[in-house]
Design an enzyme around this catalytic site. Structure first.
Site, PDB file in Angstrom:
ATOM      1  N   HIS A   1       7.676 -31.524 -15.540  1.00 25.75           N
ATOM      2  CA  HIS A   1       6.736 -32.389 -16.267  1.00 25.75           C
ATOM      3  C   HIS A   1       5.289 -32.245 -15.833  1.00 25.75           C
ATOM      4  O   HIS A   1       4.431 -32.955 -16.353  1.00 25.75           O
ATOM      5  CB  HIS A   1       7.144 -33.857 -16.139  1.00 25.75           C
ATOM      6  CG  HIS A   1       8.350 -34.201 -16.950  1.00 25.75           C
ATOM      7  ND1 HIS A   1       8.269 -34.686 -18.233  1.00 25.75           N
ATOM      8  CD2 HIS A   1       9.664 -34.099 -16.668  1.00 25.75           C
ATOM      9  CE1 HIS A   1       9.483 -34.888 -18.705  1.00 25.75           C
ATOM     10  NE2 HIS A   1      10.354 -34.530 -17.770  1.00 25.75           N
TER      11      HIS A   1
ATOM     12  N   LYS B   1      -2.908 -45.300 -22.579  1.00 30.09           N
ATOM     13  CA  LYS B   1      -2.027 -44.476 -21.751  1.00 30.09           C
ATOM     14  C   LYS B   1      -2.326 -44.843 -20.306  1.00 30.09           C
ATOM     15  O   LYS B   1      -3.270 -45.585 -20.041  1.00 30.09           O
ATOM     16  CB  LYS B   1      -2.277 -42.979 -22.007  1.00 30.09           C
ATOM     17  CG  LYS B   1      -3.758 -42.564 -21.916  1.00 30.09           C
ATOM     18  CD  LYS B   1      -3.981 -41.102 -22.318  1.00 30.09           C
ATOM     19  CE  LYS B   1      -3.935 -40.882 -23.810  1.00 30.09           C
ATOM     20  NZ  LYS B   1      -3.216 -39.706 -24.226  1.00 30.09           N
ATOM     21  N   ARG B   2      -1.509 -44.338 -19.358  1.00 28.79           N
ATOM     22  CA  ARG B   2      -1.833 -44.608 -17.964  1.00 28.79           C
ATOM     23  C   ARG B   2      -3.266 -44.166 -17.673  1.00 28.79           C
ATOM     24  O   ARG B   2      -3.742 -43.163 -18.225  1.00 28.79           O
ATOM     25  CB  ARG B   2      -0.849 -43.872 -17.044  1.00 28.79           C
ATOM     26  CG  ARG B   2       0.531 -44.504 -17.025  1.00 28.79           C
ATOM     27  CD  ARG B   2       0.489 -45.941 -16.533  1.00 28.79           C
ATOM     28  NE  ARG B   2       0.162 -45.992 -15.130  1.00 28.79           N
ATOM     29  CZ  ARG B   2       1.034 -46.263 -14.164  1.00 28.79           C
ATOM     30  NH1 ARG B   2       2.292 -46.547 -14.461  1.00 28.79           N
ATOM     31  NH2 ARG B   2       0.659 -46.286 -12.902  1.00 28.79           N
TER      32      ARG B   2
ATOM     33  N   LYS C   1      -6.565 -37.684 -17.430  1.00 28.43           N
ATOM     34  CA  LYS C   1      -6.527 -38.113 -18.839  1.00 28.43           C
ATOM     35  C   LYS C   1      -7.931 -38.464 -19.356  1.00 28.43           C
ATOM     36  O   LYS C   1      -8.150 -38.631 -20.546  1.00 28.43           O
ATOM     37  CB  LYS C   1      -5.583 -39.312 -18.998  1.00 28.43           C
ATOM     38  CG  LYS C   1      -4.101 -38.954 -18.803  1.00 28.43           C
ATOM     39  CD  LYS C   1      -3.245 -40.204 -18.876  1.00 28.43           C
ATOM     40  CE  LYS C   1      -1.764 -39.948 -18.632  1.00 28.43           C
ATOM     41  NZ  LYS C   1      -1.059 -39.428 -19.832  1.00 28.43           N
TER      42      LYS C   1
ATOM     43  N   THR D   1       3.000 -37.849 -25.468  1.00 27.76           N
ATOM     44  CA  THR D   1       3.850 -38.293 -26.575  1.00 27.76           C
ATOM     45  C   THR D   1       3.147 -39.351 -27.411  1.00 27.76           C
ATOM     46  O   THR D   1       3.501 -39.561 -28.569  1.00 27.76           O
ATOM     47  CB  THR D   1       5.195 -38.858 -26.072  1.00 27.76           C
ATOM     48  OG1 THR D   1       4.957 -39.782 -25.020  1.00 27.76           O
ATOM     49  CG2 THR D   1       6.109 -37.741 -25.598  1.00 27.76           C
TER      50      THR D   1
ATOM     51  N   LYS E   1       2.977 -40.424 -31.527  1.00 23.12           N
ATOM     52  CA  LYS E   1       3.150 -41.773 -32.090  1.00 23.12           C
ATOM     53  C   LYS E   1       2.004 -42.106 -33.042  1.00 23.12           C
ATOM     54  O   LYS E   1       2.219 -42.642 -34.131  1.00 23.12           O
ATOM     55  CB  LYS E   1       3.189 -42.830 -30.978  1.00 23.12           C
ATOM     56  CG  LYS E   1       4.348 -42.698 -30.005  1.00 23.12           C
ATOM     57  CD  LYS E   1       4.133 -43.626 -28.794  1.00 23.12           C
ATOM     58  CE  LYS E   1       5.051 -43.235 -27.657  1.00 23.12           C
ATOM     59  NZ  LYS E   1       4.658 -43.855 -26.372  1.00 23.12           N
TER      60      LYS E   1
HETATM   61  C1  LIG Z   1       4.221 -43.333 -25.301  1.00 26.76           C
HETATM   62  C2  LIG Z   1       3.832 -44.165 -24.147  1.00 26.76           C
HETATM   63  C3  LIG Z   1       3.179 -43.584 -23.057  1.00 26.76           C
HETATM   64  C4  LIG Z   1       2.806 -42.114 -23.001  1.00 26.76           C
HETATM   65  O1  LIG Z   1       1.487 -41.974 -23.474  1.00 26.76           O
HETATM   66  P1  LIG Z   1       0.677 -40.611 -23.267  1.00 26.76           P
HETATM   67  O2  LIG Z   1      -0.583 -40.833 -24.030  1.00 26.76           O
HETATM   68  O3  LIG Z   1       1.504 -39.519 -23.860  1.00 26.76           O
HETATM   69  O4  LIG Z   1       0.453 -40.458 -21.811  1.00 26.76           O
HETATM   70  C5  LIG Z   1       2.820 -44.401 -21.999  1.00 26.76           C
HETATM   71  N1  LIG Z   1       3.092 -45.715 -22.007  1.00 26.76           N
HETATM   72  C6  LIG Z   1       3.698 -46.304 -23.055  1.00 26.76           C
HETATM   73  C7  LIG Z   1       3.947 -47.773 -23.018  1.00 26.76           C
HETATM   74  C8  LIG Z   1       4.095 -45.557 -24.157  1.00 26.76           C
HETATM   75  O5  LIG Z   1       4.726 -46.154 -25.172  1.00 26.76           O
END
Ligand SMILES: *Cc1c(COP(=O)(O)O)cnc(C)c1O
Length: 855
Positions: free
Chosen positions: A396, A588-589, A594, A700, A704
């Site tokens: 990952h 996101k985190r 990022k 991911t 979404k």
């Molecule tokens: C999908 C998701 C992530 C992943 O987000 P990235 O932008 O791909 O890092 C992190 N936290 C939550 C709650 C999510 O639903």
């Protein structure tokens, strides 16, 4: 394993076909008649649901008509749905056992499941019925769904991926179990106090959890510490025997995972630690009651808390204990199930596939080898052949700070026998490499042991050596691992061992559940809901792109979702935002790679430009925007926490600047989690996926957002690359340096040359002038860019980022064209269903097939 207690009560999942047959013939006729009459009853109508609901309120909850509040209604509804799931769960497990199907066991330290009730209602197709049912009982289904706490047993993308995968395994009728830990405290809740993140414990189990089935009869002993001895076998040989120093029990909690449009229900088994009942009487008798009880509490601490680091390794002993506890219990369970089939060991890989979600479960390689050689008396070679045929590993990350390296001494103390086995795996591997390549440097580079001081065990090397396949999670990332961290292993094994499975998301949660309005609209055009299972059917939406009425409906759905988010924002922050303006979202985190700092620096630039425009010209010159940022920082990650503080400080200044009005609003959404993501993702016009090229393995949330009709501004990184390929480059806003260029640029920076573009210099000066509060808090963020090598290339990508944001403004003004881009994007997102991922893993890595009840 002989010293482990025998289990007297067995679950249905454990019976072999022969056993089932013999039990079958032994069942008295009357018993069978009763079972047929009263067993496996599940509600099918609204009235039957209501009967079950009331029954649970009165008997399970011991409440009445007069004190049934919304919490009780949530529990009674969930208990009723759970009854249904359990019936299907039992049948599914019997079917898989009877067919002796090969199972995939997905080992993940994280399952970021979110809420279960809404998902179960959708997958069982009983949401309407239930809604009407609770309505007549005086409740709104929405309120009931809203009571459920998120199951936050993960940090971010990696944990959510595991959750999407178990949904797709069930939906695809694959026999597959997840194995993880039942943390008493999942990811912390984030509060914002004075602009700073404050972590609060996640009390998700405060009320009973109706979605888990405790299996108190399944208690598996797990040992730690101790020493290794050599003992003689009856046949005159020798075996190694590990004499553990601490024993803890692993108790199973089963979480049924329903598939969509199928009665298949798989299992997610989470382990909880508890003390053995073997109380230390020696301590007790010597008057040390206090300590002997304290030892017991110690056991429970193993599964008490999820480590809150995302993409960052920290070598804590308790974390290694979690990993071994989980791996040991899971393998004991898997091996026990296989032993009952009475098949020869060589057939193990024909019945069992194990997937390692990152290096966290790499000990499974060592533990399976130990079970086979020490406890089942197989030869090393026979055992190793089984291990490597069974196990596969998903990588990952390529970032060095995230790679697991356990200090050898710590490992040796906790798992002395496992260290011996690691040494032997390494020795045999190095012998092979040495003979084949005669290259000393190569040997030290690929060794599992890092000969540093102190010495470390490189878990990624062990994972590659012990697996038959290694995959990355998006094409770019899968290519990168072959040229960076695993380059030497490609030389050794050839490139066939390395493959790609691009990540995906489940359309049930991320379209149907998160965006009911868009789902309805799509279904009305496609003539049904089968696209939720065959996401490629979305392609047909392209036919309607020139239909102005359809585009209008599409836009209305987006507006509805933006209003829904505006309500949440008002609730959480007190700020009002105008749902008619562009929503620009990055959730996101929080992580330097990022680059939320790039986003907020860009926002400050925009704010300064607006202020520099004469007030009467502003409305004509600037397109209004709401910039929304959300996410948690690891509690010890100071730079990330300062980014959160900066976003909140900018938010306060900008949102209270009357002269700016609707032209710019900045929102920090606290406590980002799965249930908030379900509101946020359908509401974007634009979302940001702007990691330094080569650092985001896949991402991911990019999927979404696009699946829900938002466009993306992003770097050429992770799955952004394949999203571009699928939806077309006219429908995405790409910018920034490419991953091939990153290394050279970093090198230049480290030689002392970091050029700061004038716009960024202006932003820095504004921050340092105190506009956003005491600048001392933000000094580090600025210094990282200016003086500490700008590792994440903020300075290099800043101008390109601003230009691309200008382009976004231009294109958003052309509303009809924007909507067309949105429709075409959604139409081409079929590839990113996690159903496709699971099909690829099943075919290319696991060699498993769907099982349905048709023979
Ligand atoms: C999908 C998701 C992530 C992943 O987000 P990235 O932008 O791909 O890092 C992190 N936290 C939550 C709650 C999510 O639903």
């Amino acid at each position: 394993m002989s010293d482990r207690p025998k289990l007297h009560r067995r679950t249905l999942t454990g019976f072999t076909p022969t056993e089932i047959k013999s039990i079958d013939t032994a069942i008295p006729a009357k018993c069978r008649e009763l079972w047929n009459k009263f067993g496996t009853q599940e509600f099918a109508t609204k009235e039957e649901f209501q009967k079950s609901f009331i029954n649970h309120v009165e008997k399970t909850l011991a409440r009445s008509l007069y004190n049934c509040d919304v919490l009780a209604a949530y529990q009674a509804t969930s208990d009723s749905i759970r009854d249904k799931l359990v019936v299907h769960w039992n049948k599914t497990q019997q079917l898989h056992t009877a067919k002796e199907a090969k199972r995939i066991y997905y080992l993940s330290l994280e399952f970021l499941m979110g809420r279960a009730l809404d998902n179960a209602l959708i997958n069982l197709n009983i949401k309407d019925l239930t809604s009407k049912g609770v309505d007549e009982l005086g409740f709104k289904l929405e309120d009931i769904i809203g009571v459920e706490p998120d199951a936050g047993l993960g940090n971010g993308g990696l944990g959510r991926l595991a959750a999407c995968f178990v949904d797709s395994l069930s939906t695809g009728n694959y026999p597959g179990w997840g194995y993880g830990l039942r943390y008493q405290y999942g990811i912390f809740a984030q509060k914002i106090v004075d602009g700073y993140q404050v972590e609060v414990p996640d009390y998700w189990l405060n009320f009973s959890n109706p979605w888990e089935i405790p299996r108190f009869e399944i208690q598996i002993p797990v040992d730690f510490y101790g020493y290794v001895s050599t003992v003689k076998t009856p046949s005159g040989g020798f075996v190694k025997q590990w004499n553990g120093g601490q024993r803890v029990l692993a108790v199973a909690y089963d979480n049924p995972i329903p598939g969509w449009d199928t009665s298949n229900v798989n299992n997610l088994r989470l382990w909880s630690a508890k003390p053995t009942t073997e109380f230390d009487f020696s301590k007790f008798n010597s008057g040390d009651y206090q300590n002997s009880v304290a030892d017991q509490q110690n056991a429970e601490s193993i599964t008490s808390v999820l480590y809150p680091n995302d993409n960052f390794y920290k070598g804590k002993e308790l974390r290694l204990k979690q990993q071994y506890f989980w791996v040991s219990a899971s393998l004991y369970d898997i091996v026990r199930r296989f032993i009952k089939s009475k098949r020869p060991w060589a057939e193990f890989p024909e019945k069992v596939a194990i997937q390692l979600n990152d290096t966290h479960p790499t000990l499974a390689i060592v533990e399976l080898q130990r079970i086979l050689i020490d406890l089942q008396n197989l030869s090393w070679e026979e055992a190793w052949d089984i291990v490597t045929k069974t196990i596969a590993y998903s990588n990952h990350t390529v970032m060095s700070e995230a790679l697991e390296k356990w200090p050898l001494e710590l490992f040796n103390n906790l798992l002395p026998r496992h260290l011996e086995i690691v040494y032997e795996i390494n020795q045999r591997f190095l012998n092979y490499v040495g003979e084949k390549f005669k290259d000393e440097d190569l040997l030290s580079r690929v060794s599992i042991i890092e000969e540093s001081s102190p010495k470390n065990i490189r878990m990624a090397h062990l994972a590659v050596i012990g697996s038959h396949k290694v995959n990355g999670v998006a094409e770019l990332h899968s290519e990168l691992i072959k040229t960076t961290i695993f380059k030497d292993f490609v030389t050794i094994y050839g490139s066939e061992k390395f493959t790609n499975v691009t990540n995906g998301i489940t359309p049930r949660r991320w379209l149907r559940q998160a965006n009911p309005k868009l789902t309805e609209l799509i279904a009305s055009k496609l003539g049904g809901y089968t696209f939720l299972k065959d996401l490629n059917e979305l392609k047909q939406l392209e036919k309607f792109v020139d239909d102005a009425e359809f585009r209008h409906q599409w836009d209305e759905v987006k507006l509805h979702n933006k209003k829904r988010l505006a309500v949440l924002i008002k609730d959480l922050t007190g700020f009002s935002v105008n749902p008619n303006v562009l929503f620009d979202i990055q959730v996101k985190r929080i992580h330097e790679y990022k680059r939320q700092q790039l986003n907020i620096f860009g926002v400050i630039w925009r704010y300064l430009q607006i202020l520099a425009t004469p007030e009467e010209e502003r409305a004509a010159k600037w397109l209004p925007r709401v910039v929304i940022i959300g996410g948690k920082a690891a509690p010890g990650y100071y730079a990330a926490k300062n980014i959160i503080k900066l976003v909140n400080s900018v938010s306060q200044v900008v949102n209270n600047d009357k002269s700016v009005g609707d032209l710019l609003k900045v929102i920090f959404i606290p406590d980002y989690n799965v249930s908030k993501a379900e509101i946020i993702c359908p509401a974007s016009d634009l979302s940001e996926h702007i990691s330094t090229a080569g650092t985001e393995a896949s991402g991911t949330s990019n999927m979404k957002f696009v699946l829900n009709g938002g466009l993306i501004i992003g770097t050429v990184d992770g799955a952004n690359v394949e999203i571009t390929r699928e939806i077309g480059e006219d429908n995405i806003f790409l910018f920034g340096n490419l991953s091939e260029e990153v290394e050279d640029i970093r090198h230049e920076h480290n030689k002392g040359t970091t050029h700061i573009p004038s716009q960024l210099e202006l932003v820095f000066n504004e921050i340092l002038s105190g506009t956003f509060g005491d600048p001392i808090v933000f000094q580090g963020l600025i210094d990282n860019v200016k003086y500490h090598g700008d590792h994440y290339l903020v300075s290099d990508d800043f101008e390109s980022y601003l230009e691309t944001q200008d382009l976004v403004d231009q294109e958003y003004k052309n509303k009809e064209e924007w909507i067309k881009k949105s429709i075409i994007s959604v139409a081409n997102m079929g590839f990113f269903s996690s159903d496709r991922c699971i099909d690829e893993y099943a075919e290319n890595i696991w060699n498993i097939e769907p099982v349905t009840d048709q023979v």
